[in-house]
Design a protein around this motif. Sequence first.
Motif, PDB file in Angstrom:
ATOM      1  N   ALA A   1      12.319  28.923 -16.240  1.00  0.00           N
ATOM      2  CA  ALA A   1      12.190  27.720 -17.068  1.00  0.00           C
ATOM      3  C   ALA A   1      10.953  26.918 -16.654  1.00  0.00           C
ATOM      4  O   ALA A   1      10.692  26.754 -15.459  1.00  0.00           O
ATOM      5  N   PRO A   2      10.195  26.399 -17.622  1.00  0.00           N
ATOM      6  CA  PRO A   2       8.978  25.656 -17.262  1.00  0.00           C
ATOM      7  C   PRO A   2       9.257  24.252 -16.741  1.00  0.00           C
ATOM      8  O   PRO A   2       8.441  23.695 -16.001  1.00  0.00           O
ATOM      9  N   VAL A   3      10.375  23.665 -17.136  1.00  0.00           N
ATOM     10  CA  VAL A   3      10.675  22.292 -16.724  1.00  0.00           C
ATOM     11  C   VAL A   3      12.160  22.180 -16.397  1.00  0.00           C
ATOM     12  O   VAL A   3      12.976  23.012 -16.784  1.00  0.00           O
ATOM     13  N   ARG A   4      12.475  21.130 -15.666  1.00  0.00           N
ATOM     14  CA  ARG A   4      13.868  20.730 -15.474  1.00  0.00           C
ATOM     15  C   ARG A   4      13.965  19.252 -15.807  1.00  0.00           C
ATOM     16  O   ARG A   4      12.978  18.512 -15.763  1.00  0.00           O
ATOM     17  N   PHE A   5      15.159  18.806 -16.148  1.00  0.00           N
ATOM     18  CA  PHE A   5      15.360  17.445 -16.611  1.00  0.00           C
ATOM     19  C   PHE A   5      16.066  16.618 -15.546  1.00  0.00           C
ATOM     20  O   PHE A   5      17.107  17.029 -15.021  1.00  0.00           O
ATOM     21  N   ASP A   6      15.471  15.466 -15.253  1.00  0.00           N
ATOM     22  CA  ASP A   6      16.094  14.495 -14.362  1.00  0.00           C
ATOM     23  C   ASP A   6      16.849  13.501 -15.230  1.00  0.00           C
ATOM     24  O   ASP A   6      16.255  12.661 -15.920  1.00  0.00           O
ATOM     25  N   MET A   7      18.178  13.582 -15.217  1.00  0.00           N
ATOM     26  CA  MET A   7      19.005  12.786 -16.113  1.00  0.00           C
ATOM     27  C   MET A   7      19.219  11.382 -15.557  1.00  0.00           C
ATOM     28  O   MET A   7      19.425  11.205 -14.348  1.00  0.00           O
ATOM     29  N   PRO A   8      19.185  10.353 -16.413  1.00  0.00           N
ATOM     30  CA  PRO A   8      19.459   8.983 -15.945  1.00  0.00           C
ATOM     31  C   PRO A   8      20.940   8.776 -15.660  1.00  0.00           C
ATOM     32  O   PRO A   8      21.805   9.258 -16.406  1.00  0.00           O
TER      33      PRO A   8
END
Length: 401
Positions: free
Chosen positions: A244-251
């Motif tokens: 995966a190119p990115v990962r998400f930092d969730m609020p």
Amino acid sequence: MAAAPRPPPFRPLARLSRILSGGTGWKGMVGQVVFAALLAWLAYDIVTNAQANLQAQRVASGFGFLSSSAGFGVSQALISYSEADTYFRVFEVGLLNTLLVSAIGIVFATVIGFAVAIARLSPNWLLARLAAGYVEVIRNLPLLFQLLFWYLAVLAALPNPRQSLSVFGIAFLNNRGFVVPQMLAEPGARVFLVAIAVAIVASLAMVIVARRRLYRRGERLRVWPFVLVLLIGLPLLSIVLFGAPVRFDMPVLRGFNFAGGMRITPELVALAISLSTYTAAFIAEVVRGGLLAVPKGQTEAGASLGLSRGAILRLVIIPQAMRVILPPLTNQYLNLIKNSSLAVAIGYPDLFSVFAGTALSQTGQAVEIIAMTMAVYLAISLVTSAIMNFYGWRIDRSLRA
């Protein structure tokens, strides 16, 4: 057989004299030289007087202050920034914030303006009247009033972070801004971007080849399946091979505020909305005038070929109207960029606010800071005009072909 006429002799000095004199002879050239000399003397006098006044008041001049520590914070920065950074870093932060809100405003103003213009020309009576009402109301209210309305009456009235309005549980809207997941790059991000770039370039090449074959041979090639495979297949292949190119930092809500994610400040939201909606009202009238400038026979010719109303508008009317639309549309883009300086009214840290405002008040380098700010706005406007002029040249060339 009569001899071929001889070309006139090349006389560069004579040609230069005609250019300088404007075709009025040596008297005209002398007048222009004297006028240029007066302008140069006036500029020299202004500069020397300014330097003398600064020295008399013991005010430092020059750009050495740019390497000094700023000592103040900025609420939003697209690049890393701290209070220990220099004034030149402040300049970069303000410039990027100005470019950001200008780009967002131009994109949304263009989309809204075209949609409102088409709606105003719609045969649907209610839709046309709503579009006309939008134009008449928005463009006759001052931009500063609309900016304060969105910032104070709309965004400031939102609930606090603990009572935020949730958007599918992943984004949250409150009076401190719009909190969304933040994308963080992974090792496969570079390969993913390269795959997207290659897919776009290959797709554009296929479209150009298909268009040339249609114009030259009358053969129509169906390239959209291959374009779809390229735009989807190559990025997916890079994900399968390199991850995966990115990962998400969730609020996540912690205490009285959110941790993680990315916060879009209310100042940016209010400024982007007000600039977009205000400029869109003027763009709508520009587009409507351009569409009405196309002869009605073009619409009737498209209808006689069996084209739908949307196809006639997209393939026949808008391409011809763009030559009329582009010059005033460019003017509206320039107005939007310059109107972004109203961000100082709500505290958005654009170039005018943090550099020509806070930095100027701390350093006192008014001449240098104002000159740099003027040069930046002038450069942005000239680049925007050059891009739009190039686009207009391409349209004019394609219509003449």
